[in-house]
Structures are given as structure tokens and as C-alpha cells.
Enzyme design. Structure first.
Site, short mmCIF file in Angstrom:
data_model
loop_
_atom_site.label_atom_id
_atom_site.label_comp_id
_atom_site.label_asym_id
_atom_site.label_seq_id
_atom_site.Cartn_x
_atom_site.Cartn_y
_atom_site.Cartn_z
N GLY A 105 0.79 -1.23 0.00
CA GLY A 105 0.00 0.00 0.00
C GLY A 105 0.82 1.27 0.00
N ASP A 126 7.56 8.67 -4.95
CA ASP A 126 7.16 7.27 -5.08
C ASP A 126 8.29 6.47 -5.71
OD1 ASP A 126 5.30 5.22 -4.66
OD2 ASP A 126 4.49 5.39 -6.70
N GLU A 127 8.33 5.16 -5.47
CA GLU A 127 9.35 4.26 -6.02
C GLU A 127 10.76 4.77 -5.72
OE1 GLU A 127 8.36 1.50 -6.94
OE2 GLU A 127 6.30 1.72 -7.66
N GLN A 172 13.17 3.60 -4.20
CA GLN A 172 14.29 2.65 -4.30
C GLN A 172 15.10 2.86 -5.58
OE1 GLN A 172 11.09 1.68 -4.50
NE2 GLN A 172 10.82 0.43 -6.34
N CYS A 177 0.86 -17.38 2.83
CA CYS A 177 0.63 -18.27 3.96
C CYS A 177 0.05 -17.54 5.17
CB CYS A 177 1.93 -18.96 4.36
SG CYS A 177 3.15 -17.83 5.08
N TYR A 224 5.53 -9.89 -9.64
CA TYR A 224 6.17 -10.08 -8.34
C TYR A 224 5.15 -10.59 -7.33
CZ TYR A 224 10.09 -7.49 -10.25
OH TYR A 224 11.16 -7.10 -11.04
#
Length: 204
Positions: A14, A93-94, A96, A153, A187
Site C-alpha cells: 500500500g 514514489d518508487e 528505491q 501463507c 512479483y
């Protein structure tokens, strides 16, 4: 005093939604913000798009060799000329995909210009290695906040596994934008246990 914030999480935690909500919160109070993202993130072109379907145009894209402080100053001057008010916050944003030098520029904007910077991004790539921009943000940010999501999981997701044509892969370039490559790169956010199971124990 303004601060540099790094809000990070695995895919689907999010981040873009939180950024757009932060922008809305500022603007609801009559304040002006600037939104940006690295141009290497070709998904959505010049927009920030959340997986909930909310999207918004960015004010500027950040080229790999861009001087972020200079580009910010240009757009800040535009906001002042158009509105008579200053910029209350810069949202990235983004994050990285920024270079370490560009992250250094973000800190200089915060300290020298007294403008808060909220950077959103993922911490590690599909091989569990930190992106250079994320690593520098972890080193410099005044505030670190993890945005959480869950694995298939039900455990907390830590890693971002890459799939090509629906099959897990653990080798390749660090950057492959999801859903745009010819072989359909996607991903999946995974916990450590599920990641190690799919990778046969491999972490890099």
C-alpha cells in the site's frame, strides 16, 4: 523542523496508496505538495498509480542523472508563482530507484529548505539485496516506517519474489518493471519461509 521520512514495505503493502492519501491530507488543509518519481519506473508513465485504482499525475519525473535539488527548486518556484504559497511537502514514489546522490539531495532539501520529504519504496530486490536508493534512505532518514503486508501463507511478507511467465526466477537484472516486459514479469510478496522454499534455500 522538517524531516526526511522513508516509508517502505514489500510489494502490495500500500505504499502508493499511502502516498496519495498523504498528498490528499495536505491539500485538504489548503497546502501545496509536489509529487515525483524516478523515470526508470515506466509503469504508469507519468502517474502514481495504486493497486486500488487511484492514480494521479506526478509533477516531475526524476532522471537517473538529475540533480533533484535543482529540479525541486524549479517546481517550487512554479508553485509559488502560480499560487502565491510555498510547497508544504515533497512526496517521492518508487524511491528505491533513486541514486544514493539523489537521496543525499533529499536530505539537503529537508535541512536547507525546511521542506519535509516523504519517500516511499521497497527495501530489497527479488534477490533480497537492498536497492542503492533504499540503502541510502535507511542510512539518512530521520524516520523509518515499515508498511506491512502478508504472504500467501498469512505470515508477514518481507521479500519480493520475481516471476517470469508465472515461474519464479532468482537470477537477472535488479530492475525489471512488473507487467511490462515481453515475458510478463510479475512479483509476489513473500515471507522468509516461503521465499526460501521457492528458491531452494537461496538468498542471492
Amino acid at each position: 523542523m522538517a524531516k526526511l521520512y522513508f516509508r517502505y514495505g514489500a510489494m502490495n503493502s500500500g505504499k502508493s496508496t499511502a502516498l496519495l492519501q498523504a498528498a490528499y491530507n495536505y491539500e485538504e488543509r489548503g497546502q501545496h505538495v509536489l509529487l515525483a518519481k524516478p523515470e526508470i519506473d515506466t509503469k504508469g508513465a507519468g502517474q502514481i498509480s495504486s493497486r486500488l485504482g487511484v492514480q494521479r499525475d506526478v509533477d516531475f519525473l526524476i532522471a537517473p542523472d538529475a540533480d533533484v535539488r535543482r529540479v525541486f527548486a524549479e517546481h517550487r518556484a512554479r508553485v509559488r508563482a502560480e499560487t502565491g504559497s510555498d510547497v508544504a511537502c515533497l512526496l517521492i514514489d518508487e524511491a528505491q530507484f533513486l541514486t544514493p546522490d539523489q537521496v543525499d539531495d533529499l536530505l539537503r532539501i529537508v535541512v536547507s529548505e525546511n521542506v519535509p520529504v516523504l519517500a516511499y519504496g521497497i527495501r530489497t530486490d527479488f534477490q533480497t539485496r537492498a536497492f542503492p536508493g533504499s540503502a541510502r534512505l535507511m542510512e539518512l532518514a530521520h524516520s523509518l516506517e515499515e508498511l506491512k503486508t502478508i504472504c500467501r501463507c498469512g505470515r508477514k511478507a518481507l521479500f519480493n519474489a520475481r516471476l517470469v511467465s508465472g515461474r519464479f526466477v532468482f537470477e537477472g537484472d535488479q530492475v525489471a518493471i512488473d507487467e511490462l516486459a515481453p515475458d510478463r514479469v510479475t512479483y509476489e510478496s513473500m515471507c522468509a519461509e516461503c521465499y526460501l522454499r521457492e528458491s531452494a534455500g537461496r538468498l542471492a
